[in-house]
Scaffold this motif. Structure first.
Motif, short mmCIF file in Angstrom:
data_model
loop_
_atom_site.label_atom_id
_atom_site.label_comp_id
_atom_site.label_asym_id
_atom_site.label_seq_id
_atom_site.Cartn_x
_atom_site.Cartn_y
_atom_site.Cartn_z
N GLU A 23 26.48 -32.03 10.09
CA GLU A 23 25.07 -32.25 9.83
C GLU A 23 24.31 -30.93 9.81
O GLU A 23 24.50 -30.08 10.67
CB GLU A 23 24.46 -33.16 10.88
N ARG A 24 23.45 -30.77 8.84
CA ARG A 24 22.66 -29.55 8.68
C ARG A 24 21.46 -29.57 9.61
O ARG A 24 20.82 -30.59 9.79
CB ARG A 24 22.21 -29.44 7.23
N LEU A 25 21.14 -28.42 10.18
CA LEU A 25 19.95 -28.27 10.99
C LEU A 25 18.89 -27.53 10.18
O LEU A 25 19.21 -26.63 9.42
CB LEU A 25 20.26 -27.49 12.27
N ILE A 26 17.64 -27.93 10.36
CA ILE A 26 16.53 -27.31 9.64
C ILE A 26 15.58 -26.75 10.69
O ILE A 26 15.16 -27.46 11.60
CB ILE A 26 15.81 -28.35 8.76
N GLU A 27 15.23 -25.46 10.55
CA GLU A 27 14.32 -24.84 11.51
C GLU A 27 12.89 -25.10 11.06
O GLU A 27 12.49 -24.75 9.95
CB GLU A 27 14.59 -23.34 11.61
N LEU A 28 12.13 -25.73 11.95
CA LEU A 28 10.76 -26.14 11.64
C LEU A 28 9.78 -25.65 12.69
O LEU A 28 10.14 -25.46 13.84
CB LEU A 28 10.65 -27.67 11.58
N ARG A 29 8.54 -25.48 12.25
CA ARG A 29 7.42 -25.32 13.16
C ARG A 29 6.28 -26.14 12.59
O ARG A 29 6.21 -26.39 11.39
CB ARG A 29 7.03 -23.86 13.36
N PHE A 30 5.38 -26.56 13.46
CA PHE A 30 4.30 -27.44 13.04
C PHE A 30 2.97 -26.76 13.36
O PHE A 30 2.71 -26.41 14.50
CB PHE A 30 4.44 -28.79 13.75
N ARG A 31 2.15 -26.59 12.34
CA ARG A 31 0.87 -25.90 12.48
C ARG A 31 -0.25 -26.91 12.61
O ARG A 31 -0.40 -27.80 11.79
CB ARG A 31 0.63 -25.00 11.27
N LEU A 32 -1.03 -26.74 13.68
CA LEU A 32 -2.17 -27.61 13.94
C LEU A 32 -3.39 -27.11 13.17
O LEU A 32 -3.40 -26.00 12.64
CB LEU A 32 -2.47 -27.65 15.43
N PHE A 33 -4.44 -27.91 13.17
CA PHE A 33 -5.66 -27.61 12.43
C PHE A 33 -6.34 -26.33 12.91
O PHE A 33 -7.04 -25.68 12.15
CB PHE A 33 -6.65 -28.78 12.52
N ASP A 34 -6.09 -25.93 14.16
CA ASP A 34 -6.72 -24.72 14.69
C ASP A 34 -5.86 -23.47 14.50
O ASP A 34 -6.21 -22.40 14.95
CB ASP A 34 -7.09 -24.89 16.16
N GLY A 35 -4.71 -23.62 13.84
CA GLY A 35 -3.84 -22.48 13.54
C GLY A 35 -2.72 -22.26 14.52
O GLY A 35 -1.88 -21.39 14.30
N THR A 36 -2.66 -23.01 15.61
CA THR A 36 -1.58 -22.85 16.57
C THR A 36 -0.33 -23.60 16.09
O THR A 36 -0.42 -24.59 15.38
CB THR A 36 -1.97 -23.36 17.97
#
Length: 128
Positions: A23-36
């Motif tokens: 199974e492939r892993l995908i590196e993610l990050r999630f950006r909130l409305f305030d930029g964090t």
């Protein structure tokens, strides 16, 4: 102007996204409305959007003015599209061709709960 690419870091990210037990892993990050950014990490491509939203709610910064109550309060956006809760990451992420492996940023919006109160009297204009 010169650009310095850290090839060793890029190779580490590539190794992290290589198939783990088929199974492939995908590196993610999630950006909130305030930029964090929150919930940065490697996710299995078979994970559903709903499962990822649960993780985001669990890691939501409590000092924010807007705090989601559940994953149903969130919308994830990738490549200009709102992601469907039932789809897996493999079905949702855009393939970027032969570019080196990097972190994919998804945007998170909080959808406020609908209130049961009326917003005022409705008026209609009549054009005579």
């Amino acid at each position: 102007m010169t650009f310095h690419f850290d090839l060793q870091a890029r190779e580490r990210r590539a190794k992290a996204s290589i198939i783990a037990q088929g199974e492939r892993l995908i590196e993610l990050r999630f950006r909130l409305f305030d930029g964090t950014d929150i919930a940065h990490g490697a996710y299995k491509s078979s994970m559903t959007v709903s499962t990822i939203k649960q993780k985001i709610v669990a890691e939501w910064p409590q000092d924010n003015t807007v705090i989601p109550e559940s994953e149903n309060d969130l919308k994830l956006i990738h490549a200009g599209k709102v992601l469907d809760n039932r789809k897996t990451l493999a079905k949702c992420t855009v393939k970027i061709g032969h570019l080196p492996v990097d972190v994919i940023t998804m945007h998170v919006l909080v959808q406020p709960a609908k209130s049961n109160r009326k917003t005022g009297s409705s008026t209609s204009l009549s054009l005579a």
